[in-house]
Motif scaffolding. Structure first.
Motif, short mmCIF file in Angstrom:
data_model
loop_
_atom_site.label_atom_id
_atom_site.label_comp_id
_atom_site.label_asym_id
_atom_site.label_seq_id
_atom_site.Cartn_x
_atom_site.Cartn_y
_atom_site.Cartn_z
N GLY A 1 0.81 -1.21 0.00
CA GLY A 1 0.00 0.00 0.00
C GLY A 1 0.85 1.27 0.00
N ALA A 2 1.66 1.45 1.01
CA ALA A 2 2.41 2.71 1.15
C ALA A 2 3.59 2.78 0.19
N ASP B 1 10.33 -5.56 -3.76
CA ASP B 1 9.41 -6.29 -2.88
C ASP B 1 9.75 -7.77 -2.92
N GLN B 2 9.55 -8.41 -1.78
CA GLN B 2 9.90 -9.83 -1.65
C GLN B 2 8.91 -10.75 -2.38
N HIS C 1 0.28 -8.92 -3.96
CA HIS C 1 0.17 -10.27 -3.39
C HIS C 1 -0.76 -10.27 -2.16
N SER D 1 -0.71 -6.76 4.09
CA SER D 1 -1.87 -6.05 4.66
C SER D 1 -2.76 -5.39 3.62
N SER D 2 -2.43 -5.52 2.32
CA SER D 2 -3.17 -4.77 1.30
C SER D 2 -3.85 -5.69 0.29
N ARG E 1 -11.32 -1.49 0.99
CA ARG E 1 -10.93 -0.78 2.21
C ARG E 1 -11.83 0.45 2.34
N ILE E 2 -12.31 0.71 3.56
CA ILE E 2 -13.16 1.89 3.79
C ILE E 2 -12.32 3.16 3.70
N VAL F 1 14.79 -8.09 0.56
CA VAL F 1 15.90 -7.29 1.11
C VAL F 1 16.39 -8.00 2.36
N TYR G 1 -17.11 -3.71 11.21
CA TYR G 1 -17.36 -2.87 10.03
C TYR G 1 -17.56 -3.77 8.82
N CYS H 1 -5.19 -11.43 7.27
CA CYS H 1 -4.52 -10.17 6.94
C CYS H 1 -3.81 -9.71 8.22
N HIS I 1 -5.68 1.08 10.03
CA HIS I 1 -6.57 2.08 9.42
C HIS I 1 -5.85 2.90 8.36
N PHE J 1 -4.91 2.19 4.97
CA PHE J 1 -4.92 2.08 3.51
C PHE J 1 -5.44 3.33 2.82
N LYS J 2 -6.53 3.86 3.35
CA LYS J 2 -7.15 5.05 2.73
C LYS J 2 -6.15 6.19 2.57
C1 LIG Z 1 -8.44 -7.03 7.46
C2 LIG Z 1 -7.97 -5.62 7.27
C3 LIG Z 1 -8.88 -4.61 7.03
C4 LIG Z 1 -8.49 -3.29 6.90
N1 LIG Z 1 -9.42 -2.33 6.63
C5 LIG Z 1 -9.02 -1.07 6.39
C6 LIG Z 1 -9.96 -0.11 5.96
O1 LIG Z 1 -11.15 -0.40 5.80
N2 LIG Z 1 -9.50 1.15 5.69
C7 LIG Z 1 -8.20 1.48 5.82
O2 LIG Z 1 -7.85 2.65 5.57
N3 LIG Z 1 -7.27 0.58 6.22
C8 LIG Z 1 -7.65 -0.68 6.50
N4 LIG Z 1 -6.74 -1.63 6.86
C9 LIG Z 1 -5.35 -1.25 7.07
C10 LIG Z 1 -4.56 -1.15 5.78
O3 LIG Z 1 -4.98 -2.15 4.86
C11 LIG Z 1 -3.10 -1.26 6.09
O4 LIG Z 1 -2.77 -0.25 7.04
C12 LIG Z 1 -2.24 -1.01 4.83
O5 LIG Z 1 -2.68 -1.82 3.78
C13 LIG Z 1 -0.79 -1.31 5.17
O6 LIG Z 1 0.01 -1.03 4.04
P1 LIG Z 1 1.58 -1.22 4.13
O7 LIG Z 1 2.17 -0.66 2.89
O8 LIG Z 1 2.09 -0.72 5.45
O9 LIG Z 1 1.81 -2.81 4.20
P2 LIG Z 1 1.77 -3.86 2.98
O10 LIG Z 1 0.78 -3.46 1.98
O11 LIG Z 1 1.69 -5.21 3.58
O12 LIG Z 1 3.19 -3.67 2.28
C14 LIG Z 1 4.41 -4.06 2.86
C15 LIG Z 1 5.26 -4.63 1.73
O13 LIG Z 1 6.61 -4.74 2.17
C16 LIG Z 1 7.16 -5.89 1.57
N5 LIG Z 1 8.33 -6.29 2.32
C17 LIG Z 1 8.41 -6.48 3.66
N6 LIG Z 1 9.65 -6.88 4.01
C18 LIG Z 1 10.38 -6.95 2.86
C19 LIG Z 1 11.72 -7.33 2.57
N7 LIG Z 1 12.60 -7.71 3.52
N8 LIG Z 1 12.14 -7.28 1.29
C20 LIG Z 1 11.29 -6.87 0.31
N9 LIG Z 1 9.99 -6.54 0.53
C21 LIG Z 1 9.55 -6.57 1.79
C22 LIG Z 1 6.01 -6.88 1.65
O14 LIG Z 1 6.19 -7.99 0.78
C23 LIG Z 1 4.81 -6.03 1.33
O15 LIG Z 1 4.49 -6.05 -0.04
C24 LIG Z 1 -7.10 -2.97 7.02
C25 LIG Z 1 -6.17 -3.98 7.25
C26 LIG Z 1 -6.59 -5.29 7.36
C27 LIG Z 1 -5.57 -6.36 7.62
#
Ligand SMILES: Cc1cc2nc3c(=O)[nH]c(=O)nc-3n(C[C@H](O)[C@H](O)[C@H](O)COP(=O)(O)OP(=O)(O)OC[C@H]3O[C@@H](n4cnc5c(N)ncnc54)[C@H](O)[C@@H]3O)c2cc1C
Length: 375
Positions: free
Chosen positions: A13-14, A33-34, A39, A43-44, A49-50, A172, A251, A310, A340, A342-343
């Motif tokens: 996501g981020a 990305d790993q 994938h 968490s994404s 996602r709301i 990494v 939710y 997730c 919270h 993703f949005k």
């Molecule tokens: C069930 C559920 C419902 C949710 N509902 C909502 C919602 O309704 N609204 C909302 O705003 N948010 C919601 N969220 C929260 C939101 O989805 C997460 O906060 C957000 O997706 C997190 O994004 P991220 O980029 O931090 O993590 P991720 O999307 O998981 O990305 C992290 C990435 O880092 C990579 N990575 C990690 N370590 C390594 C490494 N050593 N080498 C290479 N790559 C690596 C991983 O493979 C992964 O792709 C929800 C979460 C869940 C689990």
């Protein structure tokens, strides 16, 4: 000599958004990305996602949300993809609870449009939603859901169109700062950059090492039910919903396809050391969700069509970390999105890019700084 202006670790996501904004700013970007792109192991994933603006958690998020909406809209235009669905969001709970007063506070302070409804009015408009008689409800029309996988995919595609190099299925192993450069070692070799953005989601603790900020990973679950009664489809005008109940926060989303209504528990979750490849099942969580459905969405029934695991990555105060690394100003951290985030990922990508390039952000983010954890 650095090969890249910036490396982004993590393209979920981020990180996908950070790679996009860095590339759009003219940086030579390498994203790693790993796992394969978009994938289901972090968490994404899980279709939806709301997204909402009248933020009960903290009014300080509202300016970030306004910008997030603008950026999702821009991404929709550039990728020619519908990402945001404006279904409206109904929030229900006690008048003196956490959600209803928080929503009203954010709406009042930031002039956001929300409408207060009695539970009787809610049931007239959406007979499929039940609330307790002593609760209040608020509907935010300018809210709905994002197609989570399409958002990540669009950020990745647009990053590549802006000349980012993205490598998937490469883990990494380590990173270190050498003078002005950052060296990243993957299982395929070594890369050097002037700046590093770490957006590792539930893997953040192992990527960051000891920075004095505990990050708790929680295993969470999302469930889909094929409704037994009509009226729960997006095309029926059924909104996203968020309930504050005596048993915690729940939710969900209107039915958008054959899988049906998606429902999940925002509270709770199993504390784990870090992500594992199995999603696992949690009978207790499922039975709590089904009790919630029985009480508050009785026409949905219990015909489970799908279930997905997730992760939440939670900080102590459940606010994100968006900051420079405490020991290395070349390193930007986006972590602890606390279930919270993703949005916000569209704006978090822009903020990460600003931090990497300028060392500061155009929006107020001090409440997301690492310094707040120092006692
Ligand atoms: C069930 C559920 C419902 C949710 N509902 C909502 C919602 O309704 N609204 C909302 O705003 N948010 C919601 N969220 C929260 C939101 O989805 C997460 O906060 C957000 O997706 C997190 O994004 P991220 O980029 O931090 O993590 P991720 O999307 O998981 O990305 C992290 C990435 O880092 C990579 N990575 C990690 N370590 C390594 C490494 N050593 N080498 C290479 N790559 C690596 C991983 O493979 C992964 O792709 C929800 C979460 C869940 C689990």
């Amino acid at each position: 000599m650095a090969n890249w202006d910036a490396i982004v670790i993590g393209l979920g996501g981020a990180g996908s958004a950070a790679a996009y904004h860095l590339a759009r700013s003219g940086c030579r970007v390498l994203g790693i990305d790993q796992y394969p792109a978009v994938h289901p192991f972090g968490s994404s994933h899980g279709k939806t996602r709301i997204i909402r603006q009248a933020y009960f958690e903290d009014v300080a998020y509202v300016p970030l949300l306004r910008r997030a909406y603008e950026l999702w809209n821009q991404l929709e235009q550039s990728s020619e993809q519908k990402l945001y669905h404006r279904t409206g969001l109904i929030e229900l709970g006690p008048a003196n609870g956490v959600v209803i007063p928080g929503v009203l506070r954010s709406a009042a302070e930031h002039g956001l449009e929300v409408q207060q409804l009695s539970i009787a009015e809610v049931q007239r408009r959406w007979p499929g939603i039940v609330g307790r008689e002593d609760w209040l409800a608020v509907i935010e029309q300018n809210a709905g859901y994002l197609n989570v996988e399409a958002c990540v995919r669009s950020h990745l595609q647009q990053a590549e169109l802006a000349s980012a190099t993205l490598r998937h299925a490469q883990a990494v192993r380590s990173w270190r700062v050498d003078g002005n450069a950052v060296t990243v070692t993957t299982d395929h070799g070594v890369e050097c950059a002037g700046r590093l953005v770490i957006a590792g989601g539930p893997w953040s603790a192992s990527l960051l090492g000891p920075i004095g900020v505990p990050l708790q990973v929680l295993r969470k679950h999302q469930y889909w039910y094929s409704p037994e009664q009509s009226g729960y489809r997006q095309s029926d005008g059924f909104p996203c919903f968020f309930h504050e109940t005596p048993n915690g926060y729940y939710y969900g989303f209107p039915s958008i396809d054959d899988a049906g209504v998606k429902v999940a528990r925002h509270s709770g979750g199993t504390k784990i050391a870090g992500p594992t490849l199995e999603g696992g099942v949690d009978d207790e969580d499922r039975s709590l969700v089904e009790r919630f459905v029985d009480n508050y969405l009785p026409g949905v029934g219990s015909r489970l069509t799908a279930q997905l695991g997730c992760y939440y990555t939670v900080t102590k105060d459940e606010n994100f970390i968006v900051d420079l690394h405490p020991d290395h100003e070349q390193v930007v951290i986006v972590a602890g999105l606390s279930g919270h985030g993703f949005k916000f990922t569209s704006v978090l990508g822009e903020l990460a890019s600003q931090l990497a390039i300028d060392g500061s952000t155009t929006l107020e983010t001090s409440f997301l700084g690492i310094g707040r954890f120092k006692s």
